[in-house]
Design a protein around this motif. Structure first.
Motif: not given
Length: 643
Positions: A262-279
């Protein structure tokens, strides 16, 4: 492909095989893998500090075989001699890579992780619809090509190092103007000729062939009137689909399999992620300080006048990229995180949507699971059936009974030739073979001695054994049965000879001042046309002239470009003869119109060829200076012996 390869040395022999399509992703950029690559103890090629693992050799070899299957078809790609050639070439390419890297490092040529990163981010293969680098696209292509981040970054690093090392060898190559002019003149010179076509079919042959003439024609062309070899074939076929069918798996077993997995047929929670990168952290804090209520990362980037946010796509919370952000990705949808630090710098992170965890219902998977279980069972069943079939054959059991006793099917194919056609001209190879290809069966059938069985052979869906029950050797057909065909051949031959005689007589009587059009006007069997301008390769260099293929052939072109202006000659063409008079010889104008571009292209290709030759000679010289060890056993295990 790395852009440098395309622009600088795209046709170089040295670089063929160095790289596969540059497709992969760093997630968000795992520079740690670039600096500290893993070590595989199963080494196929060893040279100084550089080595190629058996896994990498196997991967590149398999990739080349897959490409061959796409371009040449499975039968050609799976040929044993072809596979050995591909393996040998793959080994030599990887060996050359190791040698070049050793020489480059000895000179102190270093490629930094930052340069590797910048190179990959600039590649269009990894850009999204907006033309910007997409980590999601990068990850998808990485997965499609069975590349890990470590493997890909190593390929890029090697490529850049080779560019820095080998590039200067050919960069200053030059092609002498005299050489280019000679090549251009040879390739682009065109000629024009007046021509008379003497078609064989326009000739009239009044005489009827005698029996002696027909017998002579038959004897001289006996191969044309010979029946091919015919063979009678029988096969025992073990196919997975026949050994275990999905219908044989009951619902209770299917349900049990679903519950246990059953675990292989379970899709975990997903989030649409975006980011800004700085030095630096201060930069991230300053950008976030510009945020107004409701602002997303795009608005923050616009206010801060920095690059647009990077879309990381839908990601599970267990994704390594997401884990590196810590609790910043667990904030409510639309909330911009505080600056978060990773090995790559400082980030502002935002989740724009959440897809909750979901378990696919049993009913949606019932058929898929049943088929999967049948496939798994059929693999085990196939192994047992193949052993049973070999035992039955070894015991002398007739092939038909051996097939039935092993759970396979028996197919008998009547007398056929190498094309799968019987003596009556009908196809006999379209019954009972399933996914076993006709071309494969025919190849084996005409390689197996008469009265013997082949060894157990595999195909896409299982195994088979083929037996040659009988064979009829190639046999000349009695002349009485092919008399009509022999008469046609004799008549065609006489017409061609007649056309030759007419052409030669006209050419002999043709005065230098005589017009070929006037000759055509007097003899309606002939047709006049101006031929050209065309090259010695039979091509037109202008858009407004189409070459008349009925008047052109290898012999014609050879004579045309060997003759002088006003010379007459006779030449054979398909279906007759041509009388030709050279009218004009046109040297190419290298500074005019399309010719100017052709000259420039030729000059560039000649320079590239010389550069490639220099690089090849230089690279060959490196073999003696930097010895490389080849693990013959590893290579043999992969599929052949590479020298």
């Amino acid at each position: 492909m790395i852009q440098w390869f395309q622009d600088a040395i795209k046709d170089s022999w040295v670089f063929k095989g160095f790289m596969i399509l540059m497709v992969a992703s760093f997630g968000i950029w795992g520079i740690g893998d670039v600096i500290t690559p893993g070590v595989d103890p199963n080494v196929a090629i060893q040279g100084g500090r550089f080595e190629v693992s058996a896994t990498e050799l196997q991967r590149q070899y398999a990739l080349q075989i897959d490409r061959l299957r796409e371009s040449l078809g499975a039968e050609s790609a799976d040929d044993a001699s072809m596979k050995k050639m591909v393996l040998d070439n793959t080994v030599q390419d990887l060996k050359q890579t190791a040698i070049t890297n050793m020489a480059a490092l000895e000179l102190g040529i270093i490629v930094t992780p930052e340069r590797v990163r910048d190179n990959i981010m600039a590649q269009s293969a990894f850009h999204d619809e907006t033309g910007k680098f997409s980590a999601l696209r990068f990850a998808e292509v990485l997965n499609q090509n069975q590349l890990t981040e470590q493997m890909f970054t190593k390929l890029v690093e090697d490529d850049l190092r080779q560019r820095l090392f080998l590039g200067p060898v050919g960069d200053n190559a030059a092609a002498p103007t005299a050489l280019i002019d000679s090549l251009f003149s040879y390739r682009s010179e065109t000629r024009v000729a007046d021509t008379l076509l003497v078609p064989a079919q326009a000739m009239v042959v009044a005489d009827k062939p005698t029996d002696e003439q027909l017998k002579k024609t038959y004897d001289e062309n006996v191969g044309t009137f010979t029946s091919p070899e015919y063979r009678t074939i029988s096969l025992a076929i073990l196919a997975r689909a026949n050994l275990v069918t999905p219908e044989s798996i009951d619902d209770e077993a299917v349900r049990k399999f679903y519950d246990e997995n059953i675990t292989s047929y379970r899709t975990p929670e997903t989030r649409k992620i975006s980011q800004l990168i700085f030095e630096m952290k201060e930069q991230a804090e300053a950008a976030r300080a510009l945020m107004a209520p409701g602002d997303d990362l795009a608005k923050i980037a616009a206010k801060a006048k920095i690059k647009a946010p990077i879309d990381l796509g839908e990601r599970a919370l267990t994704d390594p990229v997401i884990v590196s952000f810590g609790d910043a990705v667990k904030l409510p949808v639309g909330e911009v995180s505080q600056p978060v630090s990773t090995d790559l710098g400082w980030h502002l992170v935002l989740s724009s949507s959440i897809l909750p965890e979901r378990t696919t219902p049993f009913e949606e998977l019932r058929l898929q699971i049943r088929k999967s279980m049948a496939d798994d069972k059929s693999n085990d069943a196939l192994y047992g059936a193949s052993e049973k079939l070999e035992d039955e054959i070894a015991a002398g059991t007739p092939l038909e009974d051996a097939a039935k006793n092993s759970g396979g099917i028996y197919v008998s194919i009547p007398s056929i030739d190498r094309r799968g056609v019987n003596a009556g001209g009908m196809m006999e190879m379209n019954i009972g073979l399933g996914t076993l290809k006709q071309s494969t069966v025919l190849k084996v059938a005409f390689e197996t001695p008469v009265g013997t069985e082949s060894k157990l052979l595999d195909f896409e869906d299982g195994f088979y054994v083929l037996k040659i029950d009988a064979a009829t050797p190639p046999t000349p057909k009695p002349i009485e049965t092919v008399r009509t065909e022999v008469e046609k051949l004799w008549l065609n031959t006489q017409k061609i000879l007649a056309a030759k005689g007419v052409a030669e007589k006209i050419a002999a009587d043709l005065a230098p001042s005589a017009s070929l059009t006037s000759v055509a006007d007097k003899d309606k069997r002939l047709s006049y046309a101006k031929l050209g301008p065309l090259t010695r390769f039979g091509e037109s260099l202008t858009r407004d002239y189409v070459v008349d293929s009925k008047r052109v052939g290898p012999e014609m072109l050879t004579k045309l470009f060997s003759a002088k202006v006003s010379d007459n000659f006779v030449t054979s063409v398909q279906g007759g003869y041509v009388i030709a008079r050279v009218k004009d010889i046109i040297p190419p104008a290298k500074t005019e119109g399309d010719m100017a571009k052709s000259y420039t292209d030729l000059a560039q290709s000649t320079r590239n060829a010389i550069a490639q030759d220099l690089v090849r000679q230089f690279s060959t010289a490196l073999f003696d200076r930097y010895p490389v060890q080849i693990n013959a056993k590893v290579i043999s295990d992969i599929g052949g012996v590479a020298q």
